[in-house]
Design a protein around this motif. Sequence first.
Motif, PDB file in Angstrom:
ATOM      1  N   ASN A 405       6.921   1.215  32.964  1.00  0.00           N
ATOM      2  CA  ASN A 405       6.123   2.211  33.381  1.00  0.00           C
ATOM      3  C   ASN A 405       4.959   1.787  34.302  1.00  0.00           C
ATOM      4  N   PRO A 406       4.558   3.008  35.020  1.00  0.00           N
ATOM      5  CA  PRO A 406       4.934   4.406  35.233  1.00  0.00           C
ATOM      6  C   PRO A 406       6.401   4.428  35.925  1.00  0.00           C
ATOM      7  N   VAL A 407       6.963   5.613  36.109  1.00  0.00           N
ATOM      8  CA  VAL A 407       8.108   5.552  36.953  1.00  0.00           C
ATOM      9  C   VAL A 407       7.927   7.071  37.877  1.00  0.00           C
ATOM     10  N   LEU A 408       8.019   6.818  39.161  1.00  0.00           N
ATOM     11  CA  LEU A 408       8.077   7.874  40.074  1.00  0.00           C
ATOM     12  C   LEU A 408       9.545   8.427  40.199  1.00  0.00           C
ATOM     13  N   TRP A 409       9.843   9.494  39.861  1.00  0.00           N
ATOM     14  CA  TRP A 409      11.369  10.172  39.940  1.00  0.00           C
ATOM     15  C   TRP A 409      11.368  11.082  41.261  1.00  0.00           C
ATOM     16  N   ASP A 410      12.277  10.644  41.927  1.00  0.00           N
ATOM     17  CA  ASP A 410      12.535  11.703  43.385  1.00  0.00           C
ATOM     18  C   ASP A 410      12.985  12.817  42.667  1.00  0.00           C
ATOM     19  N   ARG A 411      12.968  14.131  43.470  1.00  0.00           N
ATOM     20  CA  ARG A 411      13.272  15.417  43.113  1.00  0.00           C
ATOM     21  C   ARG A 411      14.609  15.532  42.933  1.00  0.00           C
ATOM     22  N   ARG A 412      15.448  14.516  43.433  1.00  0.00           N
ATOM     23  CA  ARG A 412      17.036  14.905  43.225  1.00  0.00           C
ATOM     24  C   ARG A 412      17.387  14.474  41.838  1.00  0.00           C
ATOM     25  N   TYR A 413      16.475  13.986  41.069  1.00  0.00           N
ATOM     26  CA  TYR A 413      16.926  13.547  39.750  1.00  0.00           C
ATOM     27  C   TYR A 413      16.261  14.532  38.706  1.00  0.00           C
ATOM     28  N   PHE A 414      15.372  15.544  39.037  1.00  0.00           N
ATOM     29  CA  PHE A 414      14.819  16.593  38.453  1.00  0.00           C
ATOM     30  C   PHE A 414      15.725  17.357  37.434  1.00  0.00           C
ATOM     31  N   ALA A 415      17.074  17.732  37.988  1.00  0.00           N
ATOM     32  CA  ALA A 415      18.025  18.424  37.007  1.00  0.00           C
ATOM     33  C   ALA A 415      18.531  17.620  35.824  1.00  0.00           C
ATOM     34  N   GLU A 416      18.508  16.326  36.232  1.00  0.00           N
ATOM     35  CA  GLU A 416      19.038  15.444  34.905  1.00  0.00           C
ATOM     36  C   GLU A 416      18.133  15.081  34.150  1.00  0.00           C
ATOM     37  N   LEU A 417      16.759  15.236  34.548  1.00  0.00           N
ATOM     38  CA  LEU A 417      15.640  14.804  33.538  1.00  0.00           C
ATOM     39  C   LEU A 417      15.553  16.166  32.750  1.00  0.00           C
ATOM     40  N   GLU A 418      16.153  17.433  33.231  1.00  0.00           N
ATOM     41  CA  GLU A 418      15.585  18.493  32.154  1.00  0.00           C
ATOM     42  C   GLU A 418      16.597  18.581  31.142  1.00  0.00           C
ATOM     43  N   LYS A 419      17.719  17.900  31.315  1.00  0.00           N
ATOM     44  CA  LYS A 419      18.813  18.129  30.317  1.00  0.00           C
ATOM     45  C   LYS A 419      18.592  17.204  29.172  1.00  0.00           C
TER      46      LYS A 419
END
Length: 459
Positions: A405-419
Motif C-alpha cells: 500500500n497505497p494503491v492507485l486505481w484507474d477509473r476503469r477498475y471502479f466497477a470491479e471494486l464496487e462489487k
Amino acid sequence: MKILIKGAGDLATGIASRLYGAGHQIMMTEIPVPLTVRRTVALSRAVYAGWTEVEEMKAFRADSREEAGVILSRGDIPVIVDPEAECRSWYEPDVVVDAILAKKNLGTRITDAPFVIGVGPGFTAGNDCHCVVETKRGHTLGNIIWRGSAIPNTGVPGNVGGYTIERLIRASADGQVEPRVKIGDCVEAGQVVAVTGGKPVYAQMGGIVRGMLQEGVYVPENLKIGDIDARAEVSHCHTISDKARAIGGGVLEAVNRFEIMKGRYAIVILAAGAGTRFGGDKLRALVREKPLYEHMLDKVKAFSSFPAFIVTGDSKIAEDAAERGVVPVWNEEPEKGIARSLRLGLAAARKAFADEGREDDLRGILFSVCDQPGLEITTMQKIFNTAVLHPVSIICAGRAGRTGNPVLWDRRYFAELEKLTGDVGGRRVMNEHKDRIRIVETEAEELIDVDRREDLESL
C-alpha cells in the motif's frame, strides 16, 4: 495556471521565460534592494527601474494587489517587493517556485501551494517541496529530483569559458558599489572594475563584463558584485543564459506534469478497522509522539489539489480529519470487512466529482491505509506521477516485486471494486489484472503497517 516565483534574478527569470512561453500566468517577488548581478537579463530590475523587458517578457513593479491585477490582466508580469511572499494568501497560486537561490530554504513549505518546487540546494523533495530542480552545471543540470535534494553548494562557481572562481568580481570592502565599467565592456586582468567602501576592485581575468550590481547598493566585503565572461560575446550580456534555460526547462516539465494531474485524482484513507490483532484501538496508539492516524492525515495535506476522504467509525478521527480538510465518510459497520470501507470511499469520491459536474474528470483514486506511518510523501507523489504516464494501470508501492500500500486505481477498475465484499479488498481485483500492475519501489520501512503491538517496535 497561476504561478508564483519567489525571486526575480537571472535564473528565476529564465524559469519565468519557460513558463511564460508555455502560457502560464506569472507573478514574482523580490527583496527591497535586489542583488542580481546579471541585471540586464533579470526581471528584478523592475523593482528599482519601475519596469524592465527581457526577451519577450515585460515586468512591472507592483505595490499593491490592485496594481498586480492590472499588470496580469494585460499579460505582463508583476514584480512585488515581498520577501516573505505574503501575497501568496491573495494570489492563491497553483504552483510556488522558490528560485531565490539562497542555497538554503528561507521559509518555503510544501503546503504553501498545491504544488511547490524548490530550485537548487537547501530543499528536500517530500519535506519542504514536491520536487527539486538541479542547478549545478554539468550532466544533471535541470534534472527534476522527486526524492532527495540537489547537489550541495561547493562554493566554487561553474566553469564558463574555462574559468571558475576567477570570473567573479567580489567586493573589496563593506560599502556602496561604485562601478567603473558597464555591463558589456571588455576588461583586462588587473583592471579596476569597481570601488566598494572606497577600495578598488580588480578583475582577476580578461573578458567581457557580463554582470555588475547597480550603483549605490550597499554590500558586505567579498560579496559577488559582478561577473566576467571569457567568451566575450556581447549578446550573452542581454540574453537568458543556457544554465537559466536548462533550469527553466526542468521547472516547466514539473509544472506540466502537475497540470495534467491537478484535480483529476482523489485520495481515500481507510481507517475503519477494528484492530482485533492489535488488541485495542491501534489508530490512537502513539508513534513518534503523535497518534498513528495523524501521520497519514498530515501527509495528505501535501496534496491539496486532490480531494481527500477518510472512511472511519471513530468520531475523534472524523473530527481531526475535517479540521485538516479531509472529508469524513462514516462506516458504522467495520466488521463487514475492508471491502465495505473501500466501496464507501469510492462512492464518496465519485459523488464529490459528480456534484461539481466533473465526474468524467476523475481519472483515479489513491487508496491508503491509516496504519502505515513510515510511508513517505515522495512515494505518494511518485505513484501519482506514474499514473499520469501510464493510464489504465494499477499502481502501488512495493519492494522487490511484492505489492503493498497505497494503491492507485484507474477509473476503469471502479466497477470491479464496487462489487467487492468481505475482507479481501482490492487484492482480488489485482490478481485478475496482474499484467496491469506497476510497482513504485520503496524502502522496506515504508511498507510496515501496524497490525500488532510488536509492530510499533520497528517504527
